[in-house]
Motif scaffolding. Structure first.
Motif, mmCIF file in Angstrom:
data_model
loop_
_atom_site.group_PDB
_atom_site.id
_atom_site.type_symbol
_atom_site.label_atom_id
_atom_site.label_comp_id
_atom_site.label_asym_id
_atom_site.label_seq_id
_atom_site.Cartn_x
_atom_site.Cartn_y
_atom_site.Cartn_z
ATOM 1 N N ALA A 1 44.375 33.164 25.261
ATOM 2 C CA ALA A 1 44.328 31.969 24.629
ATOM 3 C C ALA A 1 45.570 31.714 25.250
ATOM 4 N N GLU A 2 46.896 32.110 25.099
ATOM 5 C CA GLU A 2 48.133 31.962 26.261
ATOM 6 C C GLU A 2 47.945 32.002 27.837
ATOM 7 N N HIS A 3 46.849 32.057 28.259
ATOM 8 C CA HIS A 3 46.619 32.307 29.944
ATOM 9 C C HIS A 3 45.173 32.242 29.798
ATOM 10 N N SER A 4 45.202 30.977 30.159
ATOM 11 C CA SER A 4 43.670 30.313 30.141
ATOM 12 C C SER A 4 43.244 29.996 31.806
ATOM 13 N N GLU A 5 43.613 30.787 33.368
ATOM 14 C CA GLU A 5 43.536 31.097 34.240
ATOM 15 C C GLU A 5 42.146 30.819 34.691
ATOM 16 N N PRO A 6 41.520 30.242 35.335
ATOM 17 C CA PRO A 6 40.000 30.239 36.096
ATOM 18 C C PRO A 6 39.661 31.444 36.047
ATOM 19 N N ALA A 7 40.638 31.647 36.893
ATOM 20 C CA ALA A 7 39.924 33.238 38.142
ATOM 21 C C ALA A 7 39.852 34.350 36.709
ATOM 22 N N THR A 8 40.742 34.033 35.492
ATOM 23 C CA THR A 8 41.212 35.094 34.545
ATOM 24 C C THR A 8 39.865 35.543 33.281
ATOM 25 N N ALA A 9 39.313 33.863 32.889
ATOM 26 C CA ALA A 9 38.430 34.400 32.806
ATOM 27 C C ALA A 9 37.664 35.058 31.638
ATOM 28 N N GLY A 10 36.768 34.919 33.274
ATOM 29 C CA GLY A 10 35.447 35.980 32.970
ATOM 30 C C GLY A 10 35.806 37.559 33.054
ATOM 31 N N ILE A 11 37.091 37.517 33.150
ATOM 32 C CA ILE A 11 37.279 39.252 33.595
ATOM 33 C C ILE A 11 37.604 39.436 31.902
#
Length: 530
Positions: free
Chosen positions: A485-495
């Protein structure tokens, strides 16, 4: 600088001034005796004015002369069941350094015993040591026999310093096995050697007018010491009082806390977990056997143990969570998203651990912690038993286990009724805590009920462990959700989504495993467990 560590296995003997060292090569297993050599040793022993270390059979000295000059710390000895046989002691070494400053590497191991006191010189020993090396047929250096001519001076006595002189022999293993002691001891006895009447040179030098000397002269063993066949002496016989069950169990946990203290300070693996478990065990049995004792001292002791347990729990939980997520992240395909998620998780869990560990270290240096250690030992040595608490240990232990079983069953039923989601998660966490209490109470009962109680403890541990995995997954899920919720970078969302899915799967597996474990133990944990 870390202290070097070794294990010392030895036996001491008193001998008269005119005794002659026998031909040691005549002992079975000894092929020859090497050339003897003589060293002049000067050792200054440090302790508190009340001899807090010597009273626990701990020695701290700075020795010059000989091949092992430096600071030496010998921790409490471990002996065979019944106190027979050679003693095995952990010995730590540090370089000579300053003569009046105990090296930090050794001092770390003493904080739990010094409790704020500063060690000062208390005894000086001058020893003329002649060493006889013993070798096997294959050339292995089996052991050393030290022939010591000792002059001791108590430094605290000032102008009225007490001087003593005596002679003793000390047989210490090098690469030999403990079965060497028997044949060598026969030769020594024939030459006039007798088992030493003191635990160490320091205790003999302090004399019988000190607390440490009185303990040694009386042959006093620590609380909960092992008796014949390894059975705690306090529990000898089937009519042992109920309070003795608690005393023996608590004494073992106190020893564990004291032994873990330095390891926690040095951040050794599993040290925090070990100390935390010991505090929990004491709290569990104090609650289970509360009716044996006056309410106020037990209530205060449990409160302070809860304080310490919470301080230990915070870094331990962060440590477990970090290890769990590291493993799961490491199993994913490498990529930018994995690297970014790993960095975020490491930052959060590492920061949580560091902050909690700093608070723990502050607490371990506080007067409150040292007073808690004093209170624990006072409970062990002077338990506040109620005048009407006269139930036999077997009966009291059985009742305590049955009560813990009923408590666990109530929690199980409450969890079954709870709504899916947060309510059930909290309810299962309660089940886990009650399974843990049953485990600890059954462990104490095993002192008088043997295998049956041991089976109960094992069954409770199985449930506790499975529900612990469930709780770890819940905590990991909540942390990952917060980071996502705090860090919603697209690259990490799937992780994060993948990791969150893994936690849900583990929660389902743990629920199924718990149901299986509970079903398996249903007959064992029925009415009248013991």
């Amino acid at each position: 600088m870390e202290a070097s560590r070794g294990i010392e296995i030895e036996k001491k003997y008193d001998v008269d001034a005119g005794a002659v060292v026998p031909p040691l090569e005549q002992a079975a297993g000894v092929a020859r005796t090497g050339n003897s050599h003589t060293d002049l040793l000067e050792a200054v022993y440090f302790d508190t004015p009340t001899h807090a270390l010597a009273g626990r059979r701990i020695t701290l000295r700075r020795r010059t002369g000989g091949k092992d000059a430096g600071w030496h710390l010998k921790l409490p000895p471990q002996a065979a069941a019944g106190g027979e046989g050679p003693q095995e002691r952990t010995e730590l070494h540090a370089p000579l350094g300053r003569p009046d400053v105990v090296p930090d590497a050794l001092l770390t191991h003493l904080y739990a015993y010094l409790r704020g006191a500063v060690p000062v010189p208390v005894v000086r020993l001058d020893t003329r040591r002649t060493t006889y090396p013993l070798y096997g047929a294959d050339g292995a250096h089996l052991a050393d026999l030290a022939d010591d001519q000792v002059t001791a001076e108590r430094l605290a006595d000032g102008d009225n310093a007490t001087r003593q002189e005596w002679r003793e022999w000390e047989l210490e293993l090098v690469h030999g096995q403990p079965d060497l002691f028997g044949p060598v001891e026969e030769l020594l006895a024939a030459a006039g050697a007798r088992p030493a009447g003191h635990a160490s040179k320091l205790v003999r030098a302090l004399g019988s007018d000190t607390k440490a000397g009185k303990r040694a002269a009386a042959g006093e063993a620590p609380a909960g010491a092992a008796g014949p066949e390894g059975t705690p002496a306090l529990l000898a016989g089937k009519r042992a009082p109920a309070a003795a069950v608690v005393t023996v169990y608590v004494a073992a946990q106190i020893d564990q806390i004291l032994a873990s203290d330095a390891a926690v300070r040095n951040e050794e693996p599993e040290a925090i977990h070990t100390m935390r478990s010991a505090t929990r065990r004491i709290r569990s049995v104090l609650a289970a056997y509360a009716k044996l004792y006056r309410a106020s001292p037990v209530r205060k002791l449990r409160s302070e143990l809860k304080w310490l347990g919470q301080l230990l729990g915070q870094p331990r939980d962060a440590e477990v969570l970090r290890a769990r997520l590291r493993d799961q992240l490491g199993a994913l395909q490498p990529g930018d998203g994995t690297a970014g998620a790993t960095a975020r998780v490491e930052q959060r869990t590492g920061g949580d651990y560091d902050a909690a560990y700093r608070l723990l270290l502050e607490a371990l240096g506080s007067g409150r912690y040292f007073r808690l250690l004093d209170k624990l030992e006072d409970f062990r040595d002077n338990p506040p038993v109620r005048a009407d608490a006269v139930a036999p240990g077997r009966r009291a232990a059985a009742k305590a286990v049955d009560k813990a079983v009923r408590r666990l069953e109530r929690s199980r039923k409450a969890a079954k009724r709870a709504r899916r989601g947060r309510d059930q998660e909290l309810a299962l966490h309660r089940v886990r805590k009650d399974a843990k209490r049953l485990r600890h109470v059954a462990e104490s009962a095993a002192l008088v009920h043997g295998k049956r109680a041991g089976k109960v403890a094992k069954a409770a541990r199985r449930q506790q462990k499975i529900l612990g995995q469930f709780q770890d997954a819940v905590v990991a899920r909540d942390l990952l959700a917060a980071i996502a919720a705090e860090h919603s970078e697209p690259a990490t969302a799937g992780i994060y989504a993948e990791l969150l899915n893994q936690q849900e799967e583990r929660m389902l597996e743990a629920r199924a495993g718990y149901r299986k474990a509970r079903k398996k133990s249903r007959d064992l944990l029925g009415r009248g467990v013991l």
